[in-house]
Design an enzyme around this catalytic site. Structure first.
Site, PDB file in Angstrom:
ATOM      1  N   GLY A  59       0.842  -1.199   0.000  1.00  0.00           N
ATOM      2  CA  GLY A  59       0.000   0.000   0.000  1.00  0.00           C
ATOM      3  C   GLY A  59       0.867   1.234   0.000  1.00  0.00           C
ATOM      4  O   GLY A  59       2.061   1.171   0.333  1.00  0.00           O
ATOM      5  N   CYS A  86       5.317  -6.016   1.728  1.00  0.00           N
ATOM      6  CA  CYS A  86       5.711  -4.610   1.660  1.00  0.00           C
ATOM      7  C   CYS A  86       5.030  -3.811   2.786  1.00  0.00           C
ATOM      8  O   CYS A  86       5.336  -4.042   3.950  1.00  0.00           O
ATOM      9  CB  CYS A  86       5.388  -4.057   0.275  1.00  0.00           C
ATOM     10  SG  CYS A  86       6.264  -2.529  -0.067  1.00  0.00           S
ATOM     11  N   TYR A  87       4.088  -2.927   2.474  1.00  0.00           N
ATOM     12  CA  TYR A  87       3.378  -2.216   3.546  1.00  0.00           C
ATOM     13  C   TYR A  87       2.766  -3.231   4.522  1.00  0.00           C
ATOM     14  O   TYR A  87       2.745  -3.004   5.739  1.00  0.00           O
ATOM     15  CB  TYR A  87       2.279  -1.332   2.935  1.00  0.00           C
ATOM     16  CG  TYR A  87       1.449  -0.586   3.961  1.00  0.00           C
ATOM     17  CD1 TYR A  87       1.887   0.627   4.478  1.00  0.00           C
ATOM     18  CD2 TYR A  87       0.236  -1.112   4.417  1.00  0.00           C
ATOM     19  CE1 TYR A  87       1.137   1.304   5.433  1.00  0.00           C
ATOM     20  CE2 TYR A  87      -0.520  -0.437   5.372  1.00  0.00           C
ATOM     21  CZ  TYR A  87      -0.060   0.772   5.875  1.00  0.00           C
ATOM     22  OH  TYR A  87      -0.801   1.440   6.808  1.00  0.00           O
ATOM     23  N   HIS A 180       7.713  -7.529  -3.539  1.00  0.00           N
ATOM     24  CA  HIS A 180       6.423  -7.950  -4.105  1.00  0.00           C
ATOM     25  C   HIS A 180       6.583  -9.278  -4.860  1.00  0.00           C
ATOM     26  O   HIS A 180       6.981  -9.286  -6.024  1.00  0.00           O
ATOM     27  CB  HIS A 180       5.898  -6.877  -5.067  1.00  0.00           C
ATOM     28  CG  HIS A 180       5.413  -5.656  -4.373  1.00  0.00           C
ATOM     29  ND1 HIS A 180       4.114  -5.509  -3.951  1.00  0.00           N
ATOM     30  CD2 HIS A 180       6.067  -4.530  -3.979  1.00  0.00           C
ATOM     31  CE1 HIS A 180       3.980  -4.344  -3.347  1.00  0.00           C
ATOM     32  NE2 HIS A 180       5.148  -3.733  -3.346  1.00  0.00           N
ATOM     33  N   GLU A 182       4.331 -11.036  -6.118  1.00  0.00           N
ATOM     34  CA  GLU A 182       3.265 -11.254  -7.103  1.00  0.00           C
ATOM     35  C   GLU A 182       3.606 -10.720  -8.483  1.00  0.00           C
ATOM     36  O   GLU A 182       2.933 -11.039  -9.449  1.00  0.00           O
ATOM     37  CB  GLU A 182       1.949 -10.632  -6.617  1.00  0.00           C
ATOM     38  CG  GLU A 182       1.951  -9.130  -6.396  1.00  0.00           C
ATOM     39  CD  GLU A 182       2.512  -8.723  -5.034  1.00  0.00           C
ATOM     40  OE1 GLU A 182       3.166  -9.577  -4.385  1.00  0.00           O
ATOM     41  OE2 GLU A 182       2.335  -7.565  -4.636  1.00  0.00           O
ATOM     42  N   SER A 233     -23.629 -11.163 -27.236  1.00  0.00           N
ATOM     43  CA  SER A 233     -22.915 -10.378 -28.248  1.00  0.00           C
ATOM     44  C   SER A 233     -22.020 -11.250 -29.111  1.00  0.00           C
ATOM     45  O   SER A 233     -21.550 -10.827 -30.152  1.00  0.00           O
ATOM     46  CB  SER A 233     -22.059  -9.313 -27.562  1.00  0.00           C
ATOM     47  OG  SER A 233     -20.968  -9.934 -26.899  1.00  0.00           O
ATOM     48  N   GLY A 234     -21.758 -12.470 -28.640  1.00  0.00           N
ATOM     49  CA  GLY A 234     -20.802 -13.308 -29.356  1.00  0.00           C
ATOM     50  C   GLY A 234     -19.398 -13.144 -28.785  1.00  0.00           C
ATOM     51  O   GLY A 234     -18.489 -13.882 -29.139  1.00  0.00           O
ATOM     52  N   GLY A 235     -19.229 -12.167 -27.881  1.00  0.00           N
ATOM     53  CA  GLY A 235     -17.949 -12.017 -27.192  1.00  0.00           C
ATOM     54  C   GLY A 235     -17.792 -13.118 -26.146  1.00  0.00           C
ATOM     55  O   GLY A 235     -18.761 -13.824 -25.834  1.00  0.00           O
ATOM     56  N   VAL A 236     -16.587 -13.238 -25.609  1.00  0.00           N
ATOM     57  CA  VAL A 236     -16.300 -14.347 -24.707  1.00  0.00           C
ATOM     58  C   VAL A 236     -17.192 -14.327 -23.462  1.00  0.00           C
ATOM     59  O   VAL A 236     -17.788 -15.339 -23.094  1.00  0.00           O
ATOM     60  CB  VAL A 236     -14.813 -14.317 -24.258  1.00  0.00           C
ATOM     61  CG1 VAL A 236     -14.507 -15.483 -23.331  1.00  0.00           C
ATOM     62  CG2 VAL A 236     -13.906 -14.360 -25.459  1.00  0.00           C
ATOM     63  N   ASP A 237     -17.324 -13.153 -22.831  1.00  0.00           N
ATOM     64  CA  ASP A 237     -18.022 -13.107 -21.542  1.00  0.00           C
ATOM     65  C   ASP A 237     -19.501 -13.460 -21.683  1.00  0.00           C
ATOM     66  O   ASP A 237     -20.022 -14.296 -20.947  1.00  0.00           O
ATOM     67  CB  ASP A 237     -17.882 -11.724 -20.892  1.00  0.00           C
ATOM     68  CG  ASP A 237     -16.430 -11.324 -20.731  1.00  0.00           C
ATOM     69  OD1 ASP A 237     -15.565 -12.225 -20.804  1.00  0.00           O
ATOM     70  OD2 ASP A 237     -16.151 -10.129 -20.546  1.00  0.00           O
ATOM     71  N   SER A 238     -20.179 -12.825 -22.652  1.00  0.00           N
ATOM     72  CA  SER A 238     -21.610 -13.117 -22.764  1.00  0.00           C
ATOM     73  C   SER A 238     -21.829 -14.529 -23.289  1.00  0.00           C
ATOM     74  O   SER A 238     -22.798 -15.193 -22.923  1.00  0.00           O
ATOM     75  CB  SER A 238     -22.324 -12.075 -23.627  1.00  0.00           C
ATOM     76  OG  SER A 238     -21.989 -12.200 -24.987  1.00  0.00           O
ATOM     77  N   SER A 239     -20.912 -15.035 -24.110  1.00  0.00           N
ATOM     78  CA  SER A 239     -21.062 -16.406 -24.626  1.00  0.00           C
ATOM     79  C   SER A 239     -20.941 -17.417 -23.496  1.00  0.00           C
ATOM     80  O   SER A 239     -21.735 -18.358 -23.399  1.00  0.00           O
ATOM     81  CB  SER A 239     -19.982 -16.721 -25.673  1.00  0.00           C
ATOM     82  OG  SER A 239     -20.127 -15.891 -26.784  1.00  0.00           O
ATOM     83  N   LYS A 379     -10.627 -13.054 -16.398  1.00  0.00           N
ATOM     84  CA  LYS A 379     -10.860 -13.332 -17.821  1.00  0.00           C
ATOM     85  C   LYS A 379     -10.345 -14.709 -18.247  1.00  0.00           C
ATOM     86  O   LYS A 379     -11.030 -15.445 -18.952  1.00  0.00           O
ATOM     87  CB  LYS A 379     -10.169 -12.247 -18.649  1.00  0.00           C
ATOM     88  CG  LYS A 379     -10.490 -12.291 -20.124  1.00  0.00           C
ATOM     89  CD  LYS A 379     -11.728 -11.501 -20.391  1.00  0.00           C
ATOM     90  CE  LYS A 379     -12.063 -11.430 -21.858  1.00  0.00           C
ATOM     91  NZ  LYS A 379     -13.273 -10.630 -22.070  1.00  0.00           N
TER      92      LYS A 379
END
Ligand code: XMP
Length: 523
Positions: A59, A86-87, A180, A182, A233-239, A379
């Protein structure tokens, strides 16, 4: 679904820019985790969440400032392992009786640093210091540093600016590092997380297969025998959201696919055929090309185009949805990064919910409740889930496509003629990219048709046709991007194919602008 069925790790966010990466690393290790801002982590919250381990993020604040962010004292009494970063390390040390000092030039470290071991026991540092150099590269970003350890802590590793780079109270499984682990620039960081979760007793039970079954159960619990509508929409998320809902509630789901006439070559047919014919979903193909293109006629201002498309999309979706008797829920492909509450630099909570959802605002307007079955996923996890649900790779790996579609790839006035030319050129370009095996290396690739005509010669004749620009970028999240370094051979071959195969284009350019200062799209 209850994610309580899984071992749960709590990440307490103190406002680091890279807190999300901690969650990414853990999810890669099949560990279920959630990020929560420190303000929300109360004793009651801890009881409900029942973490099996806790991580304190980094942070921007200084633990020496009065009122700087803290976890509740109860975290140290839960008897679960804690890792401070870290913080987060400094907080842990100060809370438990150590000392933190303000950064001096000599001890502040930003960027690459090397840690050497002070202790060679094989637990949290299993797999570290193995390459013969006797040191590990880590990424530091700290001004203050720990100057006295809390009781029972020992030093496991040091760096030139951080004598307490890696510290531990092994009896309580409290670990604290100044760097860090990560980030990408701590190459062996993931091993450290792996060791931590193993020491904490995680079994790696967060798998997509298990998630799918639980998500289906949860959707059934939420929806019962009522109806759901979904803007596909045919996009990944809505599909993926639609496929998951279909597995859960079958015919109770109806999808509306809005065809605004700004889609790519054969796109509408491909989406509708796949979902309707191959996956048996109920899909309404809203053929509203005339409406959209009619209202866009003569409009060349980019923001006006976007507004018209956004407004019509909502009107059209609502019109079709109203015909679906008794729909009570609207499904949305909201992802975890859209809902994580972040800690603002002022210390106050801020909510970063993206506003790009095409149906944003609709649930209230139509009195619909939301179903968001992807809310807990990143994603790439959505892609894994899509595979688990049997969606073809050709859908799952598709480049992002903007809601306003080809409208923002056709700077200036939109005409049907230009859209036709653009579709054909885009199809040739993508075909080239696929043939050369480059599709998956590229974040997004498309053609923009330019609002200029230029002179050319073809055969014995003079042409006066459109110029187009090819765009291809690499990116991680679309926020920043760089152009893709195609070879000249590839570019030459593609330009020749487009000019030969697409009537109406006689000049091809390649856009080599990065973002920033450019944007990915042309409008
Ligand atoms: P820019 O052009 O802003 O694009 O660099 C970043 C990413 O966002 C997509 N994009 C949009 N997506 N509605 C969307 O759904 C929009 O209005 C929109 N504008 C840009 C773009 O394709 C890229 O992936």
């Amino acid at each position: 679904m209850s994610t309580h069925d899984h071992d749960r790790l709590l990440i307490i966010d103190f406002g680091s820019q890279v807190t999300q990466l901690i969650a990414r690393r853990l999810r890669e290790l099949n560990v279920y985790c959630e990020i929560h801002p420190f303000q929300n982590v109360t004793d009651r919250f801890l009881e409900d969440f029942a973490p099996k381990a806790i991580i304190f993020s980094g942070g921007p604040d200084s633990v020496m400032r009065d009122g700087s962010p803290r976890p509740p004292a109860k975290v140290y009494e839960l008897g679960v392992p804690i890792l401070g970063i870290c913080y987060g390390q400094q907080v842990m040390m100060q809370d438990l009786g150590g000392t933190v000092e303000a950064g001096e030039h000599a001890t502040a470290e930003f960027g690459r640093a090397w840690v050497t071991p002070s202790d060679q026991r094989d637990d949290i540092l299993h797999g570290w210091f193995m390459d013969g150099s006797g040191r590990e590269q880590v990424w530091m970003s700290h001004g203050d540093h720990v100057s006295d350890l809390a009781p029972n802590f020992e030093v496991l590793g040091t760096s030139p600016g951080a004598p307490f780079a890696i510290t531990a109270d092994r009896s309580r499984h409290f670990y604290a590092v100044q760097f860090h682990p990560e980030v990408h620039h701590t190459p062996n960081g993931k091993t450290l997380y792996q060791n931590f979760v193993q020491l904490a007793g995680f079994t790696g039970d967060w798998t997509m297969d298990a998630y799918k079954d639980e998500a289906i159960r949860k959707i059934r619990d939420q929806v019962g025998d009522r109806k759901v509508i979904c803007a596909l929409s045919g996009g990944v998320d809505s599909s993926v959201a639609a496929a998951l809902l279909h597995d859960a509630i079958g015919e109770q789901l109806t999808c509306v696919f809005v065809d605004h006439g700004l889609l790519r070559l054969n796109e509408a047919e491909e989406v509708v055929t796949m979902f309707r014919d191959h996956m048996n979903l109920q899909v309404i193909h809203a053929q509203e090309q005339e409406l959209f293109l009619g209202e866009l006629d003569g409009v060349s201002d980019p923001e006006t185009k976007r507004k018209i498309i956004g407004r019509l999309f909502i009107d059209v979706f609502q019109k079709y949805a109203n015909d679906i008797d008794g729909a009570e829920f609207l499904a949305q492909g909201t992802l975890y990064p859209d809902v994580i509450e972040s800690v603002s630099s002022s210390g106050g909570p801020s909510v970063t919910i993206k506003s790009h959802h095409n149906v944003g605002g609709l649930p209230e307007k139509m009195g619909l409740k939301l179903v968001e079955p992807l809310r807990e996923l990143f994603k790439d996890e959505v892609r894994d889930l899509g595979r688990e649900l049997g969606l073809p790779d050709s859908f799952i790996g598709r480049h992002p496509f903007p809601g306003p579609g080809l409208a923002i790839r056709c700077p200036g006035e939109i005409t049907r003629d230009k859209l036709d030319i653009l579709r054909k050129a885009d199809a040739v370009y993508i075909d080239q990219i696929r043939k050369h095996g480059l599709y998956d290396e590229i974040w997004q690739a498309f053609v923009a048709i330019l609002p200029v005509r230029t002179v050319g010669v073809m055969g014995d004749g003079r042409t006066y046709d459109y110029a187009c620009a090819l765009r291809a970028v690499t990116s991680v999240d679309g926020m920043t991007a760089d152009y893709y370094p195609f070879t000249h051979e590839f570019l030459g071959e593609t330009a020749t194919r487009i000019i030969n195969e697409v009537k109406g284009i006689n000049r091809v350019t390649y856009d080599i602008t990065s973002k920033p200062p450019g944007t990915i799209e042309w409008e």
